[in-house]
Each structure stands twice: as C-alpha cells, then as structure tokens.
Design a protein around this motif. Sequence first.
Motif, PDB file in Angstrom:
ATOM      1  N   THR A  58      36.803  41.157  37.539  1.00 44.67           N
ATOM      2  CA  THR A  58      37.267  40.128  36.616  1.00 44.67           C
ATOM      3  C   THR A  58      37.977  40.761  35.434  1.00 44.67           C
ATOM      4  OG1 THR A  58      35.508  38.601  37.252  1.00 44.67           O
ATOM      5  CG2 THR A  58      36.547  38.230  35.119  1.00 44.67           C
ATOM      6  N   VAL A  59      37.391  41.809  34.876  1.00 45.16           N
ATOM      7  CA  VAL A  59      38.000  42.497  33.734  1.00 45.16           C
ATOM      8  C   VAL A  59      39.327  43.129  34.128  1.00 45.16           C
ATOM      9  CG1 VAL A  59      37.724  44.466  32.172  1.00 45.16           C
ATOM     10  CG2 VAL A  59      35.821  42.881  32.534  1.00 45.16           C
ATOM     11  N   GLU A  60      39.402  43.671  35.330  1.00 43.95           N
ATOM     12  CA  GLU A  60      40.592  44.405  35.749  1.00 43.95           C
ATOM     13  C   GLU A  60      41.673  43.516  36.352  1.00 43.95           C
ATOM     14  OE1 GLU A  60      38.194  48.573  36.803  1.00 43.95           O
ATOM     15  OE2 GLU A  60      38.977  47.314  38.414  1.00 43.95           O
ATOM     16  N   CYS A  61      41.291  42.338  36.877  1.00 45.35           N
ATOM     17  CA  CYS A  61      42.260  41.550  37.638  1.00 45.35           C
ATOM     18  C   CYS A  61      42.252  40.062  37.315  1.00 45.35           C
ATOM     19  CB  CYS A  61      42.011  41.744  39.138  1.00 45.35           C
ATOM     20  SG  CYS A  61      43.020  40.699  40.210  1.00 45.35           S
ATOM     21  N   TYR A  62      41.130  39.383  37.520  1.00 45.03           N
ATOM     22  CA  TYR A  62      41.137  37.919  37.436  1.00 45.03           C
ATOM     23  C   TYR A  62      41.488  37.442  36.034  1.00 45.03           C
ATOM     24  CZ  TYR A  62      38.646  38.736  41.786  1.00 45.03           C
ATOM     25  OH  TYR A  62      38.295  39.188  43.030  1.00 45.03           O
ATOM     26  N   ALA A  63      40.884  38.051  35.012  1.00 43.94           N
ATOM     27  CA  ALA A  63      41.212  37.665  33.640  1.00 43.94           C
ATOM     28  C   ALA A  63      42.635  38.075  33.262  1.00 43.94           C
ATOM     29  CB  ALA A  63      40.198  38.257  32.669  1.00 43.94           C
ATOM     30  N   PRO A  64      43.058  39.319  33.497  1.00 44.07           N
ATOM     31  CA  PRO A  64      44.434  39.689  33.127  1.00 44.07           C
ATOM     32  C   PRO A  64      45.496  38.799  33.748  1.00 44.07           C
ATOM     33  CG  PRO A  64      43.162  41.661  33.560  1.00 44.07           C
ATOM     34  CD  PRO A  64      42.287  40.498  33.953  1.00 44.07           C
ATOM     35  N   PHE A 103      47.767  47.633  36.034  1.00 44.11           N
ATOM     36  CA  PHE A 103      48.938  46.968  35.460  1.00 44.11           C
ATOM     37  C   PHE A 103      49.733  46.175  36.500  1.00 44.11           C
ATOM     38  CE2 PHE A 103      48.595  50.943  32.778  1.00 44.11           C
ATOM     39  CZ  PHE A 103      47.904  50.334  31.750  1.00 44.11           C
ATOM     40  N   GLY A 104      49.136  45.982  37.691  1.00 46.50           N
ATOM     41  CA  GLY A 104      49.813  45.175  38.700  1.00 46.50           C
ATOM     42  C   GLY A 104      50.038  43.751  38.230  1.00 46.50           C
ATOM     43  N   ASP A 105      49.158  43.241  37.370  1.00 47.24           N
ATOM     44  CA  ASP A 105      49.345  41.899  36.814  1.00 47.24           C
ATOM     45  C   ASP A 105      50.609  41.826  35.972  1.00 47.24           C
ATOM     46  OD1 ASP A 105      47.563  43.714  35.237  1.00 47.24           O
ATOM     47  OD2 ASP A 105      47.839  42.178  33.701  1.00 47.24           O
ATOM     48  N   MET A 106      50.916  42.899  35.241  1.00 53.01           N
ATOM     49  CA  MET A 106      52.121  42.922  34.412  1.00 53.01           C
ATOM     50  C   MET A 106      53.380  43.023  35.271  1.00 53.01           C
ATOM     51  SD  MET A 106      50.686  45.430  31.388  1.00 53.01           S
ATOM     52  CE  MET A 106      52.231  45.454  30.488  1.00 53.01           C
ATOM     53  N   ALA A 107      53.308  43.841  36.330  1.00 55.12           N
ATOM     54  CA  ALA A 107      54.452  43.937  37.238  1.00 55.12           C
ATOM     55  C   ALA A 107      54.725  42.589  37.900  1.00 55.12           C
ATOM     56  CB  ALA A 107      54.193  45.010  38.299  1.00 55.12           C
ATOM     57  N   LEU A 108      53.649  41.894  38.287  1.00 54.18           N
ATOM     58  CA  LEU A 108      53.805  40.575  38.894  1.00 54.18           C
ATOM     59  C   LEU A 108      54.430  39.600  37.903  1.00 54.18           C
ATOM     60  CD1 LEU A 108      53.306  38.496  41.130  1.00 54.18           C
ATOM     61  CD2 LEU A 108      50.967  38.247  40.273  1.00 54.18           C
ATOM     62  N   ALA A 109      53.969  39.615  36.652  1.00 49.46           N
ATOM     63  CA  ALA A 109      54.514  38.708  35.639  1.00 49.46           C
ATOM     64  C   ALA A 109      55.999  38.958  35.418  1.00 49.46           C
ATOM     65  CB  ALA A 109      53.749  38.872  34.329  1.00 49.46           C
TER      66      ALA A 109
END
Length: 799
Positions: free
Chosen positions: A42-48, A274-280
């Motif tokens: 959650t800290v590393e993926c779901y929340a970001p 930082f995959g969430d940032m790349a996706l965004a």
Amino acid sequence: MKERAVCIHGHFYQPSRENPWLGEVGMQRSAAPHHDWNERVTVECYAPNTAARILDADGLIEDIVNNYARISFTAAPTLLSWLARHRPEVYQAILAADHESQERYAGHGSAIACCYNHIIMPLAVRRDKRKQVVWGVRDFAARFGRMPEGMWLPETAVDLESLDLMAEAGILFTILAPHQAARVREIGTATWTEVTGDSLDTTMPYVCRLPSGRRIAVFFYNAGISQEVAFGDLLSNGERFAERLVEAFSPGGERSELVHIATDGETYGHHRKFGDMALAYCLRSLESHRNVSLTVYGAYLAAHPPTHEVIIREETSWSCPHGIERWRGNCGCSSGAHPGWSQAWRSPLREAITIVRDAIAPRLDEAFAEILDDPVAARDDAVSLVLGNWSDEAVEAFISRHSTGNLSAEDRQRLLALLEIERQANLMQTSCGWFFDDIAEPGSVQVIRHAKRAIDLARQVLRLDLETAFFETLREARGNDPGHATGAEVYDARIRPRVFDLPRIAAGVALYALFGLEHPAATSGMYALQEEWPYRLNAGDRRRILGRVHLRSRAAGEEGAYDTAALFDGIDRIVIGVNEPGGDAAIREAFAGPDPAGAIPAGFSRLYTAADLSDEERWAIAREMIPGIGEAVCGVYQDESALIRTLKDLGIPLPGAAAHLMAYAGSRCLTSIFEEGCPDPGRFLAIANEVEALNPAPDIPALAAAAGRRIEGSIRAAAARPDDPAPLEEIPRIVGCARLLALPLDLWESQNICIRLRGHYTEMCGRAGRGDGGAEQWVEAYRRAAGSLGVRVVGGRRG
C-alpha cells in the motif's frame, strides 16, 4: 469515424492474509520495516497511485493525479476489504476514481470486478466457480454502487464454464493473453483461422459464444508492450512509455483500433519504484496527443461491438506457458529466486486441498437443506455477512431473508458455522498457494491455514474427520527448505501450534488487556468480546490481570466464557492461564499473593508462556515497551550527565557506553525541537553538530519520522486555519533543519495537502492584490512552504 484508443489495465490484488481464526493480518517479518505485505505494498503502490506526482523540468511537483481514474483496474475484494479497514483514505480515493472515470468515459467506470478470492477457476468445481463469480459481482456492487461490466479471471486462467457463469451474472467482457486465443473468424463467415499469440490481432474485441447460448466479449492484451512494462525498462521514462503505445497502432489503419496492455497493478510502484509517476506522465502525454484518446474497456466495447468471434484455448493462463500446471504440478515455472528448487510439492498440496473440498461439499449441501429454504440463494447472499463485518444487524437481516421460520439458537449457530466452513474452503484454494517456490513459503502456508480452519469446523459441526487424510497427503509434498522437508512438517511446525481456538483467543485477550490494547479478534469484527477485570496491577514492568472473558464468534457461531489470568515481568517472562468458569476464590487469593507466577500453573488447566506467543502478539507488546526503553536510557543519562560533562571538560576519553548515551540523549533533544516546530534553527544546528561528532551517529529514522510528523501537522493546521500563515512558516524551518542531517523525509501526504491548498492560494493572491496585508503574508508563507516541500506554485498572480 476511425478511433485510435489506448487502455492500460492494472490487476491490483493481494491475497487474503488474515489469520483464519482472528480475521486480521499478523505481523510478517519479510515485509519489514512494515507490519505486513499489505501495508508495505500500500505504501509503495496503492496509495501513490491515488496521488501520483508529475514533475516539471526543475524537479518540482507540477501536479498530483489519481491514476485509477484514467486506467482500467481490477477491484479485487480481498485487497479492497483490507484497505477499507486499514487505509480508508486510500480505499475512498479508489472508489472516487471510479466515479470520476464514469464522467470521463461516457458513463463507463474504470474498475472491473474479480473472482472473489483469486482461485484458479478451471481447477475449481462448478459450485465454487459460481461462488467466486457471484461474490465478486456482489462485492463490487456493494463498494462501487454499480454493477461491473467486466471481470478479471485470476491469472487469466480460463475455461468455458467460468466464462458462462460470468455471462450469466451479467458480465460483458473479460481480458486474456493473446496466446489464449485458438481460432478467430469474422462474424457471419464460416471459415475459422488458427491464430497464435504473435498472429492474433489484439486491437479489437472478440465475442466468445458459450455452450449455453450466452456470449461474452474478450479483449486480448498486447503481450509485447505488457512484457516491456512488467519486466523491461519501459517505466523508466513515462514519455517513452506513451510513445511505445502509440507506435503500436497500424500505420494508415482503416478501422478503429484499441492498443491495450495488462500487467499486475503492483508494477506501478511496488515492483518498479516510481512506476506510479511514469504511469501518470504516460497518461498525461496520451491525453494531450492529438490523434489518440484514452479509454476503458466498457466504453470501447459500447462504441465498437465485436466484429469477430473467437474460440479460446481452455485451461490456459497468462503466467504459465504450460497451461495451468503451475497450480497443480512441477512444470518448472517459478519465481526464479531459487534456481534448482523443485516444485514437486504442488501436486500433493493440490490433492490435499481437493480431498477437503470434495469431502465437505456434499455434507454442506445436506446440512444447508435442513435449515434453509433456498440454500443456493443463501450461499450467494452470504457475502453480505462479510461485507457487514458479521455484525448482529447483518446476521439478523441475512437470516430473515433466508428462513421462513424462527431458527433456534442452535440452528443459527450451526448455520453460521456452515457458511464459515464454505468460506474457508474457498479461501484454501487461493492461487498464491501454488505460485511460488516452496510449500514453506507464506502463500502456501496461508492456504493450509484456511484448510485447517475448515477441517476443524467440519469436525465440530459435520462430525467429519478430514485431518488425518489431509496430513498424510501433505507427507508426500516434498519441500526445498531443509527445516521443513515435507508439507506435513510445515503443518506440524507452522499450523498446528498457531491454531486459535476460543481458550487461546481468551489468553490473547488477557495479554492485550495488560497493556490496554484491543485484541485483533475484536478489531476484525469476527468476534464479540466482553471482558471483566476485577483484579489488575501495573507496577513498572510488573503487570498482573485476573478476570473473565466472554467470546462469541460472529462468523462461526462459537461461544465460550473463560476465567483468565496473565502476568508480565518482561517480554520473556509471561505466564497466562485459562480455565472454564469456576469462580475459585482461592485462585484469586493466590494470584494476588506473593507468588502469582506459581498460582497460575496451580490453578489453571491451560497455560501459555512467552514461547507460545505469535509474532503478532510479540510485535504488539514490544511496540508498547519501546517508550520505556527511551525513558530508561534518558534516566541513566540524567543520572550520569554531570560525570559525562566532567569527563568531556577534562579531555578524558568517554567510554563507549557514555557516547551511546549522549547520542541517544542528543537525538531525543533534536526530536523535541522538531516537535516544537524548530522555533530556533540556530539551537538545532548547535546540538546537531554536537551529536554528529559522536560515535555512534544520531537516530536518523526516529528524527526523520519526528520531522515528517510535524511537517504534516503544520500543513494540516494551515488547511484548517486558512488565514493563519504561522503553520506554513514552520515548514521551511523544519525542512531546513532536517536537511542539516540529510534526513530521508516522508513528505507524501504533506505534498498532497499542499497541492490541495493551491485553490486557496489563488484566492489569497487576489486578496493580496487588493491590499490585504494578512493575505500577502499568507501568500509568501505558502510559496516558501511549497518550495521547501518540492511543490511548484502555479497560478494566483497578484495585480
């Protein structure tokens, strides 16, 4: 008009990790520094992904976006139920994203359903397949307030019966890997064309006709790009990610096309930092592209009904090239972490689970028929009990819906137990039990725990003894861990000693009560607890408690009352006693006497010591003791501080222990300054220089946590007091002091709040432009605070 659309699907999922007896996830050492893997991911993926950062050229946060609102994603029930209880803000952000996506995608939401607890559907019997589909649909509808259009098949493991049950439940589409298509043809034509994963056109939906006459649409994702995202370096650059998707369209295409990919959602932040940032950034790039649009599957299907049909390859999946052998045989598929390990244990584990499943099912049917008017409808509806957290209101409503007469107390209890047996029998089939490399690993241990719970309840309620056959079958499961050579050894070492029957739970309740803690059995909602503690003693580290615990399992109907005593003289000196109620005054008198540790063995039939505690119990108690360690160290330092100062003044080398005391005391002093908002940075610098000169270094994690807490408190205060610049003025001071020690600050939530204050910043800029001095001071404070948090200030020009 031809459309070129892109859809990115993330399969966000975590298995049930809850203790089957207590309903809460226990501490998992491998997830450190977090409590468990749900918390860590959650800290590393779901929340970001609910607040993904988009940076400008200067590395400042330009915008924060909710990725879930723009992609397609699996809403897995076992994950969402945990988030709803433990991270409600993340859970609510995911639900809000689906509502937002409906506005963006012509009424079609980004979330799709999932088979309830992720079993390999082709390996399940029809009654369990039905439960997985129906519960998955009902769980989805209860959470998202709408019926799902699509449903994810766990591991995309597919067969026609499962697709038919999905279609019967109203599901319009699913998603598969391209190698799972066997033949295709244009609707209305007679000739089928054989296809492979490489030759299949994945840019269109297909219709799959089912034996019942129903049909379901199938989207086959682009495997090449999906692989590059999951296992390549495509997430190292969000702009390149977007370009790669656009490149996949046919040059000069004559029809509408959909380029779509599917990966584990955990790729975006957990597997790839930082995959969430790349996706965004990728999503933003696609949204700004002139010739490409973002979409979700439901919207594309509504606008572009299938023009071709498909025959699927049954008993295939996305993560096993051998079909579905990864979940029943030694096919060679593994995580890759242990080359040379054998997975021959998978077949005996599957056989053991199947033995329990097939023995329980017919007996359950017989028992349900004796109590219920419509057993099938009741089993379908039993998900309402889980969603209602087994509250008394949920149970009453369920019984009133499914029983024409007044059930006796015995029948009510029996009904709940039967339903819990069936739930545990489904949980024991969760795919993660076979996915990894050894039967001693957490996924396999978890399914065995669920099987044990089902076996125990079946013995109590159905008079069915399955443990011997289960255990003997596990003997054939040869593992790779030398400490657990077979599944039977895993069972003896990791399962049997950790069974939480009612007396064991009562012992845990007494232990937690020593420290004023609520027991997991209560926090999960699975049990109703009543506690009476007429005798209690807290004297430093010495703690005593004696009383009675009444337990009622809301989930399984079990009930009991127990006289319980516990004493604590340190984490390694714990004794707990449990008895059936007897009201023995002699025990009470002895326990209050000079030898309470001796009174417990003498007066209680069931005894537990520190060696019997679970990791979760040790973790809970240890956390309560941490402040005492700090107080003890500070006490020693205060007692010896005059001597330490004298030694320093005389230039006499300090003993190592004294240096440790000084470093700890200095860290505590710096922590206090952070907690005050760093009103005097000069004082902070002076103390920091003294502490850094010592060996060992200051407590960096504790200092970073203290600074982060105060920063978040300050920005929250700024949001709550929108005209007061004082909370904002603290933030640059705190950040500046933290930088002196290069503290690794967690600013995630503080940055989120700072971004949300942008609207107020614009308003205050307008007021400042009209001569409001207080607004001008606030504007300047916000700018400085935002800069220190790495947030770009946008808009709000004065003038």
